[in-house]
Design an enzyme around this catalytic site. Structure first.
Site, PDB file in Angstrom:
ATOM      1  N   HIS A 185      42.566  42.816  39.806  1.00 10.12           N
ATOM      2  CA  HIS A 185      41.250  42.371  39.353  1.00 10.12           C
ATOM      3  C   HIS A 185      40.485  43.581  38.830  1.00 10.12           C
ATOM      4  CE1 HIS A 185      41.721  38.746  42.214  1.00 10.12           C
ATOM      5  NE2 HIS A 185      42.037  38.392  40.983  1.00 10.12           N
ATOM      6  N   GLU A 188      37.479  45.740  40.517  1.00  8.29           N
ATOM      7  CA  GLU A 188      37.649  46.250  41.882  1.00  8.29           C
ATOM      8  C   GLU A 188      38.178  47.689  41.842  1.00  8.29           C
ATOM      9  OE1 GLU A 188      40.048  43.246  43.758  1.00  8.29           O
ATOM     10  OE2 GLU A 188      38.629  41.662  43.246  1.00  8.29           O
ATOM     11  N   ARG A 243      36.552  40.561  35.532  1.00  8.34           N
ATOM     12  CA  ARG A 243      37.543  40.379  36.592  1.00  8.34           C
ATOM     13  C   ARG A 243      38.954  40.147  36.059  1.00  8.34           C
ATOM     14  NH1 ARG A 243      38.283  37.769  41.853  1.00  8.34           N
ATOM     15  NH2 ARG A 243      39.911  36.177  41.759  1.00  8.34           N
ATOM     16  N   HIS A 313      42.924  44.954  47.072  1.00  4.48           N
ATOM     17  CA  HIS A 313      41.782  44.314  46.412  1.00  4.48           C
ATOM     18  C   HIS A 313      40.475  44.857  47.013  1.00  4.48           C
ATOM     19  CE1 HIS A 313      43.957  40.772  44.514  1.00  4.48           C
ATOM     20  NE2 HIS A 313      44.893  41.305  45.268  1.00  4.48           N
ATOM     21  N   GLU A 387      41.804  43.562  51.460  1.00  6.25           N
ATOM     22  CA  GLU A 387      40.509  43.603  50.785  1.00  6.25           C
ATOM     23  C   GLU A 387      39.719  44.796  51.322  1.00  6.25           C
ATOM     24  OE1 GLU A 387      39.114  41.432  48.565  1.00  6.25           O
ATOM     25  OE2 GLU A 387      40.637  39.858  48.474  1.00  6.25           O
TER      26      GLU A 387
END
Length: 454
Positions: A185, A188, A243, A313, A387
């Site tokens: 993405h 990020e 994104r 992520h 994440e």
């Protein structure tokens, strides 16, 4: 009048994106909204849809639920009308950012002059453009040719090369593979920063760190620093909050696919969208994008050797296991959740940061077509989505002063996972330290000194 303002805003953003003019978020705000009943949920969904608002959490309108936290960016041109609509629905809100452009950091400022002569003066505590990262990949392989090699994975939609680094020590024995990718993405940025940090740490410490030595005896590490290269470049040149990829759909009216919804894992069912303007657009078919196809071809060719798949992520501070496309627990759940818990515990020791552990669907939201689930369905049990920071303060624009602590704690978590997997698959080759031998040596000494001779 509000409709006219919205049309002007949308046409303006589309023009900026088509002609590559940098988008300015001056005056845009991010609000936190928590609907308290079903009526408020429906009203908030309608407001977001009618005004084409940028949902940061959750990603899909249908994932907005009662008492669920919603983060949404409001463009300055429709700010007044949206707030009036929220109040009309009795939706209270909290202002998180009063001016999004102030959070953009380097992407909104002047470019730094980077040194490209060697990896020794590369700034791992700064975010880097794709040009810098390409140069770093070349330098890392050239400067450490006995350990690191550069390989071509495939080509992006805009015909840019996708290169990964293979970290490997020579061995006469067959070795297994750990795969790690970052930057699927585009916005990020902390994820590619970690991939670079990870490679740096392995290269700098492989001769003196016993744990790394043990791992490299049995495992080869494959690291793709940026998967969504086209999108990543776009965040530097045009839209910091972009994104998706940059593939072209429907006669220049839609751009980009959410690459982490494009894998063949219950493709385009829950948590994905067939609307090409959506941030979770799944594409025209499974593996329709050249970036996902490059990963799929690699993994399928080597699936018997890959024993762990890590995809990095942000944001939320989670270590997620399969599945994302269903709340059903996989057969490997008990073991993979144990490993994730171990990793989160080691991570917390570094800077006290709390990470939650659970399945993708149960902890975050349902999402079909993810690489993690596709890999798990191939039979690779140890498949994790991590994440990174933060938990909502800065979201996708994490400041550079948090790169180092984020990378340090994530390194502890990732090494915990890799070491566990290594010891599971190579139980007889785990390194033995004095601490490991001490109980055995003590017992042997007692037997020698106390037992009568016969």
């Amino acid at each position: 009048m509000y409709l006219q303002l919205w049309i002007v805003a949308v046409l303006g953003i589309l023009s900026l994106q088509v002609f590559g003019i940098k988008i300015n978020y001056e005056g845009d705000q991010v609000l936190q909204i928590i609907p308290q009943n079903k009526e408020q949920v429906n009203c908030l969904q309608h407001i977001c849809q009618s005004s084409q608002l940028d949902l940061w959490k959750p990603l899909q309108l249908e994932d907005i639920n009662v008492t669920g936290v919603v983060y949404v960016r409001i463009p300055s041109i429709v700010l007044q009308s949206v707030k009036e609509d929220l109040l009309h629905c009795s939706l209270s809100f909290e202002l998180l950012f009063d001016n999004v452009s102030q959070l953009m950091g380097i992407s909104e400022g002047t470019k730094r002059i980077r040194s490209k002569r060697s990896t020794t003066n590369y700034e791992y505590t700064k975010y880097h453009s794709m040009e810098d990262i390409y140069n770093w990949i070349n330098l890392m392989s050239q400067s450490n040719s006995d350990l690191v090699t550069q390989h071509y994975l495939g080509s992006t939609y805009e015909s840019r090369p996708m290169h990964y680094l293979k970290i490997s020590k020579p061995s006469n024995d067959s070795k297994k593979i750990i795969w790690m990718d970052c930057g699927i993405h585009a916005r990020e940025w902390i994820a590619p920063a970690f991939c670079q940090w990870f490679v740096k740490e392995i290269v700098q410490n492989h001769q003196k760190d016993s744990r790394i030595k043990k791992i490299l005896k049995n495992l080869d590490l494959y690291v793709l620093p940026v998967l969504n290269i086209d999108g990543y470049i776009y965040t530097w040149t045009t839209d910091r909050l972009w994104r998706k990829s940059r593939s072209n759909h429907q006669n220049d009216t839609c751009f980009g696919v959410d690459l982490n919804r494009n894998f063949n894992a219950k493709w385009c069912t829950s948590g994905s969208s067939t609307n090409c303007t959506s941030n979770s657009y799944c594409g025209i078919s499974p593996v329709s994008e050249p970036e996902t196809k490059a990963v799929v071809d690699f993994v399928e060719e080597r699936k018997s050797d890959i024993i762990c798949f890590l995809t990095m992520h942000s944001y939320s501070q989670y270590i997620l296991t399969a599945y994302g496309y269903s709340e059903e627990l996989p057969k490997s759940y008990n073991e993979t959740i144990k490993v994730a818990q171990m990793a989160a515990a080691e991570l917390k020791k570094k800077h006290g940061t709390d990470y939650k552990v659970g399945t993708f669907a149960n902890l975050l939201y349902e999402a079909s077509g993810t690489s993690q689930d596709w890999v798990h369905d191939l039979g690779i049990d140890f498949s994790f989505t991590i994440e990174l920071r933060d938990n909502g303060t800065y979201k996708f624009v994490l400041p550079e002063d948090q790169i180092q602590p984020t990378c340090e704690e994530t390194m502890a978590a990732v090494m915990t996972i890799i070491e566990y997997v290594n010891d599971k698959y190579f139980p007889n080759k785990a390194s033995t330290t004095f601490g490991d031998l001490y109980p055995i040596a003590l017992l042997f000494y007692i037997l020698l000194t106390s037992a009568p001779l016969v």
